[in-house]
Design a protein around this motif. Structure first.
Motif, PDB file in Angstrom:
ATOM      1  N   GLU A 113      -7.275  -8.708   8.034  1.00  0.00           N
ATOM      2  CA  GLU A 113      -6.643  -7.731   7.145  1.00  0.00           C
ATOM      3  C   GLU A 113      -6.772  -8.122   5.677  1.00  0.00           C
ATOM      4  OE1 GLU A 113      -4.832  -4.710   7.410  1.00  0.00           O
ATOM      5  OE2 GLU A 113      -5.909  -4.684   9.312  1.00  0.00           O
ATOM      6  N   VAL A 169      -6.257  -1.659   0.243  1.00  0.00           N
ATOM      7  CA  VAL A 169      -4.909  -1.538  -0.339  1.00  0.00           C
ATOM      8  C   VAL A 169      -4.408  -0.095  -0.358  1.00  0.00           C
ATOM      9  CG1 VAL A 169      -5.082  -3.617  -1.754  1.00  0.00           C
ATOM     10  CG2 VAL A 169      -5.904  -1.434  -2.680  1.00  0.00           C
ATOM     11  N   ASP A 208      -3.339   1.835   4.774  1.00  0.00           N
ATOM     12  CA  ASP A 208      -3.500   0.450   5.207  1.00  0.00           C
ATOM     13  C   ASP A 208      -2.163  -0.271   5.244  1.00  0.00           C
ATOM     14  OD1 ASP A 208      -6.402   0.224   5.543  1.00  0.00           O
ATOM     15  OD2 ASP A 208      -6.494   0.599   3.395  1.00  0.00           O
ATOM     16  N   TRP A 209      -1.347  -0.047   4.242  1.00  0.00           N
ATOM     17  CA  TRP A 209      -0.039  -0.697   4.212  1.00  0.00           C
ATOM     18  C   TRP A 209       0.865  -0.163   5.316  1.00  0.00           C
ATOM     19  CZ3 TRP A 209       0.284  -5.139   2.131  1.00  0.00           C
ATOM     20  CH2 TRP A 209      -0.486  -5.464   1.005  1.00  0.00           C
ATOM     21  N   ARG A 219      -0.153  -1.872   8.469  1.00  0.00           N
ATOM     22  CA  ARG A 219       0.325  -3.256   8.496  1.00  0.00           C
ATOM     23  C   ARG A 219       1.815  -3.310   8.827  1.00  0.00           C
ATOM     24  NH1 ARG A 219      -3.155  -3.981   3.124  1.00  0.00           N
ATOM     25  NH2 ARG A 219      -5.154  -4.463   4.143  1.00  0.00           N
ATOM     26  N   ARG A 220       2.565  -2.381   8.269  1.00  0.00           N
ATOM     27  CA  ARG A 220       4.001  -2.365   8.546  1.00  0.00           C
ATOM     28  C   ARG A 220       4.262  -2.172  10.037  1.00  0.00           C
ATOM     29  NH1 ARG A 220       8.440  -0.277   9.993  1.00  0.00           N
ATOM     30  NH2 ARG A 220      10.350  -0.411   8.743  1.00  0.00           N
ATOM     31  N   GLU A 241       7.775  -8.987   4.270  1.00  0.00           N
ATOM     32  CA  GLU A 241       6.586  -8.133   4.162  1.00  0.00           C
ATOM     33  C   GLU A 241       6.931  -6.688   4.502  1.00  0.00           C
ATOM     34  OE1 GLU A 241       3.841  -8.961   2.931  1.00  0.00           O
ATOM     35  OE2 GLU A 241       3.442 -11.080   3.279  1.00  0.00           O
ATOM     36  N   ILE A 278       6.823  -3.331   1.942  1.00  0.00           N
ATOM     37  CA  ILE A 278       6.065  -2.106   2.225  1.00  0.00           C
ATOM     38  C   ILE A 278       6.996  -0.902   2.205  1.00  0.00           C
ATOM     39  CG2 ILE A 278       4.682  -0.896   3.956  1.00  0.00           C
ATOM     40  CD1 ILE A 278       3.613  -3.659   4.822  1.00  0.00           C
ATOM     41  N   ARG A 321       7.422   0.059  -1.145  1.00  0.00           N
ATOM     42  CA  ARG A 321       6.114   0.379  -1.716  1.00  0.00           C
ATOM     43  C   ARG A 321       5.829  -0.473  -2.956  1.00  0.00           C
ATOM     44  NH1 ARG A 321       7.554   6.534  -1.812  1.00  0.00           N
ATOM     45  NH2 ARG A 321       6.015   6.679  -3.470  1.00  0.00           N
ATOM     46  N   TYR A 375       3.456  -2.312  -3.356  1.00  0.00           N
ATOM     47  CA  TYR A 375       2.018  -2.298  -3.640  1.00  0.00           C
ATOM     48  C   TYR A 375       1.665  -1.298  -4.732  1.00  0.00           C
ATOM     49  CZ  TYR A 375       2.283   1.649  -0.346  1.00  0.00           C
ATOM     50  OH  TYR A 375       2.630   2.820   0.300  1.00  0.00           O
ATOM     51  N   ASN A 381      -2.909   3.189  -6.598  1.00  0.00           N
ATOM     52  CA  ASN A 381      -1.527   2.835  -6.284  1.00  0.00           C
ATOM     53  C   ASN A 381      -0.673   2.790  -7.542  1.00  0.00           C
ATOM     54  OD1 ASN A 381      -2.042   2.606  -3.543  1.00  0.00           O
ATOM     55  ND2 ASN A 381      -2.485   0.413  -3.640  1.00  0.00           N
TER      56      ASN A 381
END
Length: 586
Positions: free
Chosen positions: A51, A70, A74-75, A78-79, A115, A119, A122, A124, A170
């Motif tokens: 990742e 990113v 994608d986030w 991952r969450r 993490e 997410i 947000r 990111y 982002n």
């Protein structure tokens, strides 16, 4: 707000050499719960490497030939993955885990909890703050060792446009909902982009190719240099130029004019989440504020007593003005400052036998902070390969502060700590790349205090420098919570820090902007150090003459980076075990 998943985390280089072999953990028969947990974290590690575009080779870990994806999708993916991991760990009976796997579960649970929380908020959408920024992660600061390293780096140079475009998208989303660092903290940060927009060998991205290992044949070196120059000129430099236009023309003008985290979307909850992430403690802003006021009052008394030792007869503000203006306290050249730091480190080397029973083989160097980032960089930062000292604006770098700074960043602080971690008992790979600020920065500040036990502060001025550094970390508890939950202004924060410490005006402003744009991070240092000193005091009281600080420090560092509640539980177990040891045991 920025989250780093590659290259360097919190100043501790992850580019560890393969030649140093970690010591094995004492073997125990794995329980079914141990095996279940191991299957989960082994799979998560393989997934994480993919990742976040990393490759691993033994103890060596480095970025792959591209940057991570990113996008919001994608986030979100991952969450979902991490939440599933957390659910599966929770289902494992904790009482059935062996001691080492108990640590593994605690570390992975707390790190993944943070993490998932980030997410959800947000974060990111704000991949930068006044101290750290994604575009600073392109150039490697650790040496590239072979041709494959250089090829991976060239691949990343070619990938810069895609990665920057994703981060810019982002950032635009963050702008639209008011989730940005405060505008005031972004002043001058465009300078950290500017140098990378040029073509040709003068671009700092080309620096790793100027001196290449002799093990790479000359013809291959020439080929790699040509590929790198093409990637910089046609891909990376234009991407930096595009970022610079966006940063100056859209991002800074559109960034929020408020200061506090509470002013962000769902800001009060976000600030509590950041406190939990960086301190790993469930403390409210009000509790931390009160702890800070108490520590500030205590250290203020210590500082005034030290001033009396110098023979100075004026007021506290007059003493600070004297320190900031007397040339005897300042280096005249960068090499003089670096040499002073090197002397402190070497003096500390002579005392390490009194601090630990085992010393690492890996050695760090002391270097100047790179010129491109020095104007907005902190005073120093220690990592595995190098301890960086800032030689920009020497009149802002008093030598009486350098003893504390070197102990914190270099030895026995972060650089030494990173080497200890490298050669610590062999543990799962994720443990070697997990960093909790309360533990890591707490050790750095504890290292400054430890210098008082080792005769490292030779004059009242150097002791005052240590106290001003301790005051700096205590004042953070007041300032960070004041800014983010009590409506403090930037001027109020600057005045508070400047009036309580001997920090130079430039450092005061850089630090306050860091607290404004990085909520909660600065709280970890003092709270972590206080917990370590509290545990040491308990050990001294309960063990009496049997207390051995070397064994205490070995145990503290050898457990690796862990949440503070986990550290406390493990050290209390150690105290109980030491009490039960036969008096004749070595």
């Amino acid at each position: 707000m920025v989250k780093k998943h590659w290259a360097i985390i919190a100043g501790v280089s992850l580019l560890a050499p393969t030649s140093l072999t970690a010591q094995p953990v004492v073997a125990t028969t794995p329980t079914p719960a141990d095996r279940q947990l191991k299957a989960i974290y082994d799979a998560e590690w393989v997934w994480r490497q993919r990742e976040f575009a990393q490759v691993s080779d033994g103890l060596r870990s480095e970025s792959d030939d591209h940057f991570p994806a990113v996008t919001p999708a994608d986030w979100a993916r991952r969450r979902a993955y991490w939440q599933d991991v957390l659910t599966r760990i929770t289902a494992i009976p904790a009482a059935e885990l062996s001691p080492e796997e108990r640590l593994n579960a605690a570390v992975l649970t707390e790190s993944l909890r943070a993490e998932v929380a980030n997410i959800d908020f947000r974060t990111y959408e704000a991949p930068l703050n006044s101290d750290s920024y994604f575009w600073g992660e392109v150039k490697p600061y650790a040496a590239l060792e072979n041709a494959d390293d250089y090829r991976r780096y060239i691949g990343r140079l070619r990938d810069v446009p895609r990665w920057f475009d994703g981060n810019i998208a982002n950032m635009r989303a963050g702008l639209a909902r008011g989730f940005t660092p405060p505008r005031v903290t972004l002043a001058g940060r465009d300078k950290t982009i500017e140098a990378y927009t040029m073509t040709g060998a003068a671009n700092p991205l080309f620096d790793p190719f100027k001196e290449m290992p002799a093990s790479i044949p000359a013809a291959e070196q020439a080929q790699l240099r040509a590929q790198a120059q093409a990637a910089i000129d046609t891909r990376a430099a234009p991407a930096y130029a595009k970022l610079l236009v966006f940063f100056r023309g859209s991002y800074v003008p559109g960034a929020r004019t408020t200061l506090s985290a509470a002013a962000l979307p769902n800001g009060a909850a976000f600030y509590r989440s950041q406190i939990r992430e960086y301190t790993t403690l469930d403390l409210s802003p009000e509790q931390i504020y009160r702890i800070g006021l108490s520590e500030v009052a205590r250290i203020d008394r210590d500082m005034k007593a030290t001033i009396a030792e110098t023979g100075f007869k004026g007021t506290f503000p007059e003493f600070l003005a004297f320190l900031r203006s007397d040339p005897r306290f300042y280096a005249k050249t960068p090499d003089e400052l670096l040499g002073f730091s090197a002397l402190v480190a070497k003096r500390m080397d002579g005392r390490l036998k009194d601090v630990f029973t085992t010393l690492p083989r890996y050695r760090f160097t002391i270097q100047a902070v790179p010129e491109a980032i020095a104007p907005v960089y902190t005073s120093g930062r220690g990592g595995l390969a190098a301890c960086l000292m800032n030689t920009y604006d020497l009149k802002s770098r008093p030598l009486y502060n350098l003893v504390s700074l070197t102990l914190h960043e270099c030895v026995p602080g972060h650089s030494h700590q990173a080497a200890m971690a490298l050669e610590a008992p062999d543990r799962p790979a994720f443990r070697r790349q997990t960093y909790f600020s309360g533990y890591g920065e707490g050790w750095g500040l504890y290292s400054e205090w430890l210098g008082t036990k080792l005769g490292m502060y030779r004059t009242p001025y150097e002791e005052f420098g240590r106290e001003t550094f301790e005051m700096w970390r205590a004042a953070r508890l007041v300032i960070d919570t004041g800014l983010h939950s009590m409506g403090w202004t930037r001027a109020q924060a600057i005045d508070y820090l400047a009036s309580h410490t001997a920090l130079a005006k430039l450092d005061v402003e850089i630090e306050v902007d860091r607290y404004i744009s990085w909520p909660g991070q600065a709280l970890a240092y003092k709270l972590g150090e206080m917990k370590m000193r509290e545990l040491r005091a308990k050990a001294e009281a309960e063990l009496g003459l049997r207390f051995d600080q070397r064994r205490f420090h070995d145990t503290l560092l050898n457990m690796g980076s862990v949440p503070l509640p986990t550290m406390e539980a493990e050290m209390l177990r150690w105290i109980a075990a030491e009490k039960a040891r036969p008096a004749s045991a070595g």
